[in-house]
Design a protein around this motif. Structure first.
Motif, short mmCIF file in Angstrom:
data_model
loop_
_atom_site.label_atom_id
_atom_site.label_comp_id
_atom_site.label_asym_id
_atom_site.label_seq_id
_atom_site.Cartn_x
_atom_site.Cartn_y
_atom_site.Cartn_z
N UNK A 196 0.89 -1.72 -0.69
CA UNK A 196 0.61 0.03 -0.18
C UNK A 196 0.31 1.54 0.00
N UNK A 197 1.98 1.43 0.89
CA UNK A 197 3.04 2.07 0.98
C UNK A 197 3.50 2.50 -0.07
N UNK A 198 3.90 1.69 -1.21
CA UNK A 198 4.95 1.51 -2.21
C UNK A 198 4.00 2.23 -3.32
N UNK A 199 2.47 1.74 -3.56
CA UNK A 199 1.88 2.14 -4.34
C UNK A 199 1.65 3.73 -4.29
N UNK A 200 1.42 3.90 -3.25
CA UNK A 200 0.54 5.59 -2.76
C UNK A 200 2.10 6.50 -3.02
N UNK A 201 3.20 6.09 -3.03
CA UNK A 201 3.99 7.34 -3.02
C UNK A 201 4.75 6.88 -4.48
N UNK A 202 4.27 6.11 -5.19
CA UNK A 202 4.22 5.97 -7.12
C UNK A 202 3.82 6.85 -6.51
N UNK A 203 2.50 7.09 -6.65
CA UNK A 203 1.62 7.35 -7.55
C UNK A 203 1.21 8.88 -6.53
#
Length: 338
Positions: A196-203
């Protein structure tokens, strides 16, 4: 007192009165989320990261008789469909002069319209129709007192108006500092916190690197938002804050905050359910506080490596006993397959 002193005092009084009135007008746009305080509990946590633009709120689904109230939380979210999905003007017009006995069908149709939009988003959009976006909306209004001013669900599902970018746009106003905050929402609910954290920061990194997309988000706020729900005088003032072409000094008194919800499955729920019911909540909080600490360290590393140091970020953290069960309950309430 000299006349120029009187004029100065009167000016300061009018300024303060105007600020209070604008704050009251913004507050009036909020849904009453008092019931959310029964379904979610905030855990106090002193996040001393040294990163002054990084803040957080840490919640969990409450317990009743030692059991997480997932179904009750789903019921609360379902009740948020109308204010989340539909423009305030559409709701206001539908309920104008309504007689609950004679015109109940108008209320029913509002609910049907909101539900249909959510289902349409789920079926047609790569990103949309997820309960996480609904949770983020409720948290922004309840915790940060920032009303939703753009119905992204309504815009995303309009074939004549394709809209991408953030999961929501909210406004907050601090009358003491006379500062307007634009919140760009990001919701990621994954099986694991790290995903979740990785996807959020990518976005978020992609958005921040795309000045054109940020401009489009501001343009949506200026032209396609619920600002028309405000008194014309307040609309004009907010326009001065957010209009990039305005020459008003108010353009210097705004900030952008990225509000990010990270939801994840948390195994600690299952490890405490065999305790005495009245000890479950305190045992869970003790474990969760440690998880908050480790989660915050992950967020700090992502933030330091992937976002500009001038980025304002507010984190919402929310663990779930089972995402499969939560999603199944939510979509069953909607009447569709998960």
């Amino acid at each position: 007192m000299a006349s120029n002193d009187v004029t100065a005092v009167e000016g300061e009084t009018a300024w303060a009165t105007d600020q209070l009135a604008l704050a009251a007008a913004m507050t009036a746009l909020l849904k009453d989320h008092a019931g959310l305080g029964i379904r979610l509990k905030e855990v106090p946590f002193d996040w001393t990261s040294g990163m002054h633009r990084l803040t957080g709120s840490f919640h969990y689904i409450t317990f009743a008789d030692g059991v997480p109230t997932v179904q009750e939380f789903v019921e609360y979210l379902y009740d948020c469909l109308i204010p989340y999905c539909l423009p305030k003007s559409k709701v206001r017009d539908a309920l104008q002069g309504i007689d609950p006995v004679l015109d109940y069908h108008r209320i029913v149709r509002l609910g049907d319209d909101a539900k249909s939009l959510f289902i349409k988003a789920k079926n047609q959009l790569e990103s949309g129709g997820e309960p996480g976006e609904l949770i983020l909306y409720a948290l922004l209004e309840w915790v940060l007192k920032a009303p939703r001013l753009v119905s992204k669900m309504y815009l995303k599902t309009n074939s004549n108006m394709p809209v991408h970018g953030t999961d929501g746009i909210h406004l907050g106003y601090d009358e003491a500092k006379d500062v307007l905050t634009i919140y760009f929402g990001e919701s990621k609910i994954y099986q694991s916190f790290s995903s979740a954290a990785d996807a959020a920061f990518t976005s978020m990194a992609e958005l921040l690197a795309n000045a054109g997309q940020i401009s489009r988000e501001i343009e949506i706020l200026n032209n396609l938002s619920d600002l028309n729900s405000l008194d014309p005088a307040f609309r004009a003032k907010i326009a001065d804050y957010i209009n990039p072409y305005s020459t008003s000094k108010l353009t210097l008194q705004k900030r952008i905050v990225h509000a990010c919800l990270l939801g994840f499955e948390y195994a600690a729920y299952n490890r405490i359910l065999d305790l005495e019911p009245d000890k479950v909540a305190s045992a869970f909080e003790e474990k969760y506080k440690k998880r908050i600490g480790s989660a915050c360290r992950v967020i700090e590393r992502h933030y330091g490596k992937r976002l500009p140091v001038t980025t304002n970020l507010h984190l919402f953290l929310l663990p779930f006993p089972s995402l499969k069960i939560f999603r199944a309950a939510f979509y069953e309430k909607l009447g569709v397959a998960a």
